[in-house]
Design a protein around this motif. Structure first.
Motif, PDB file in Angstrom:
ATOM      1  N   PRO A  14      33.667  38.727  53.839  1.00  0.00           N
ATOM      2  CA  PRO A  14      32.753  38.584  52.700  1.00  0.00           C
ATOM      3  C   PRO A  14      33.375  37.719  51.598  1.00  0.00           C
ATOM      4  CG  PRO A  14      33.820  40.733  52.652  1.00  0.00           C
ATOM      5  CD  PRO A  14      34.356  40.030  53.856  1.00  0.00           C
ATOM      6  N   GLU A  32      42.509  37.776  39.728  1.00  0.00           N
ATOM      7  CA  GLU A  32      41.418  38.122  40.642  1.00  0.00           C
ATOM      8  C   GLU A  32      41.826  39.339  41.473  1.00  0.00           C
ATOM      9  OE1 GLU A  32      38.793  35.549  43.624  1.00  0.00           O
ATOM     10  OE2 GLU A  32      40.831  35.728  44.386  1.00  0.00           O
ATOM     11  N   ALA A  47      40.444  38.085  49.626  1.00  0.00           N
ATOM     12  CA  ALA A  47      39.942  37.823  50.985  1.00  0.00           C
ATOM     13  C   ALA A  47      40.738  36.626  51.546  1.00  0.00           C
ATOM     14  CB  ALA A  47      38.440  37.612  50.995  1.00  0.00           C
ATOM     15  N   GLU A  85      45.342  40.992  47.331  1.00  0.00           N
ATOM     16  CA  GLU A  85      44.624  41.348  48.565  1.00  0.00           C
ATOM     17  C   GLU A  85      45.436  42.377  49.356  1.00  0.00           C
ATOM     18  OE1 GLU A  85      41.510  40.573  49.963  1.00  0.00           O
ATOM     19  OE2 GLU A  85      42.243  42.068  51.358  1.00  0.00           O
ATOM     20  N   ARG A  86      44.744  43.407  49.866  1.00  0.00           N
ATOM     21  CA  ARG A  86      45.453  44.464  50.598  1.00  0.00           C
ATOM     22  C   ARG A  86      45.330  44.344  52.124  1.00  0.00           C
ATOM     23  NH1 ARG A  86      41.516  49.704  49.495  1.00  0.00           N
ATOM     24  NH2 ARG A  86      39.708  48.820  50.517  1.00  0.00           N
ATOM     25  N   ARG A  89      43.875  38.933  56.131  1.00  0.00           N
ATOM     26  CA  ARG A  89      43.190  38.080  55.155  1.00  0.00           C
ATOM     27  C   ARG A  89      44.207  37.451  54.199  1.00  0.00           C
ATOM     28  NH1 ARG A  89      37.888  41.806  53.809  1.00  0.00           N
ATOM     29  NH2 ARG A  89      37.033  41.655  55.898  1.00  0.00           N
ATOM     30  N   ALA A 112      45.530  46.876  44.974  1.00  0.00           N
ATOM     31  CA  ALA A 112      45.476  46.557  43.537  1.00  0.00           C
ATOM     32  C   ALA A 112      45.654  47.795  42.663  1.00  0.00           C
ATOM     33  CB  ALA A 112      44.157  45.870  43.214  1.00  0.00           C
ATOM     34  N   LEU A 113      45.371  48.962  43.223  1.00  0.00           N
ATOM     35  CA  LEU A 113      45.532  50.186  42.431  1.00  0.00           C
ATOM     36  C   LEU A 113      47.004  50.573  42.296  1.00  0.00           C
ATOM     37  CD1 LEU A 113      42.522  52.229  43.866  1.00  0.00           C
ATOM     38  CD2 LEU A 113      42.666  51.092  41.635  1.00  0.00           C
ATOM     39  N   PHE A 167      38.580  38.650  37.295  1.00  0.00           N
ATOM     40  CA  PHE A 167      37.468  38.634  38.244  1.00  0.00           C
ATOM     41  C   PHE A 167      37.651  39.819  39.203  1.00  0.00           C
ATOM     42  CE2 PHE A 167      35.626  36.442  42.215  1.00  0.00           C
ATOM     43  CZ  PHE A 167      34.374  36.985  41.984  1.00  0.00           C
ATOM     44  N   ASP A 210      36.488  41.675  42.345  1.00  0.00           N
ATOM     45  CA  ASP A 210      35.678  41.435  43.548  1.00  0.00           C
ATOM     46  C   ASP A 210      36.338  42.147  44.743  1.00  0.00           C
ATOM     47  OD1 ASP A 210      33.658  40.430  45.122  1.00  0.00           O
ATOM     48  OD2 ASP A 210      34.593  38.475  45.418  1.00  0.00           O
ATOM     49  N   ALA A 211      36.652  43.439  44.554  1.00  0.00           N
ATOM     50  CA  ALA A 211      37.297  44.204  45.639  1.00  0.00           C
ATOM     51  C   ALA A 211      36.449  45.460  45.909  1.00  0.00           C
ATOM     52  CB  ALA A 211      38.726  44.542  45.237  1.00  0.00           C
TER      53      ALA A 211
END
Ligand SMILES: C[S@@+](CC[C@H](N)C(=O)[O-])C[C@H]1O[C@@H](n2cnc3c(N)ncnc32)[C@H](O)[C@@H]1O
Length: 210
Positions: free
Chosen positions: A29, A53, A57, A78-79, A83, A107-108, A124, A126-127
């Motif tokens: 996505p 961000e 992805a 990104e986790r 990706r 990110a947490l 931004f 977007d997760a």
């Protein structure tokens, strides 16, 4: 209407096309075309120097932001390992490796690593859609005074604004979480927020002056 707007969007670089095709083929996505174009226009107006961000992805939006603002630095998280690796490959291929810093992990849990790369002028989000409030609370203190926060997917395929439930319990729970986030955000006294029905719905938040 979306198809019409997409047909007007300027031709993109071959690598960007390749990423769009990759995302399509591998079901990754990424931002919808009209949505990312709207964000890029906001960036052209706001001219942030540092962008954070949440949700890289394959690096599509990060790279589009970097190409739009060649003097901005972008930190993106990104986790998902595959990706993350793919994003690194694409960014390397673009020649923007110095401009885009991709962090691998949840990110947490990356607060400390992100913090010393800030402050940021643009955030931004977007997760994971169920965690928006936590991302906002964790990262908004790392922003500069005039920063802008954009949260994507806040209308989630139109479900969020619909009164009719879907047949999927998990989807309904997610929709409910996004609704709670939208209400919380709109009432947040520290920010002015507007939600635009662009792409999958985006909330644009701006910190209020003192
Ligand atoms: C919608 S995609 C990001 C698309 C990207 N911003 C773009 O437009 O090119 C969301 C990504 O966030 C990642 N993600 C979800 N929750 C995360 C978390 N807690 N920490 C880091 N990454 C996360 C997912 O693995 C996924 O790749």
């Amino acid at each position: 209407m979306n198809t019409y707007l997409e047909s007007l969007v300027r031709e993109r670089q071959p690598l960007i096309h390749e990423m769009e095709q990759y995302a399509n083929e591998h079901h990754v996505p990424i931002m919808e075309l009209v949505g990312i174009e709207a964000i890029l226009q906001i960036l052209r107006i706001a001219q942030p120097k540092k962008i954070l961000e949440i949700g890289t992805a394959i690096g599509y939006s990060a790279l589009r932001m970097a190409l739009t603002l060649p003097h901005a630095e972008i930190v993106t998280v990104e986790r998902h390992k595959q990706r993350y690796d793919t994003a690194r490959d694409f960014v390397k291929k673009s020649g923007c490796s110095k401009q885009i810093d991709i962090l691998f992990g949840n990110a947490l849990e990356l607060e400390e690593q992100v913090k010393h790369r800030g402050p940021f002028d643009f955030l931004f989000i977007d997760a994971a859609k169920g965690q928006y409030k936590r991302f906002f609370e964790l990262y908004s203190p790392m922003l500069s005074q005039n920063a802008i926060i954009i949260t994507d997917n806040v209308l989630y395929k139109g479900f969020v604004a619909s009164k009719i439930d879907t047949e999927n319990k998990r989807t309904n729970q997610l929709i409910s979480k996004i609704r709670n986030y939208n209400e919380w955000l709109m009432k947040n006294p520290l920010y002015d927020t507007t939600i635009l029905p662009v792409g999958d719905g985006m909330a644009i938040s701006k910190r209020r002056g003192d």
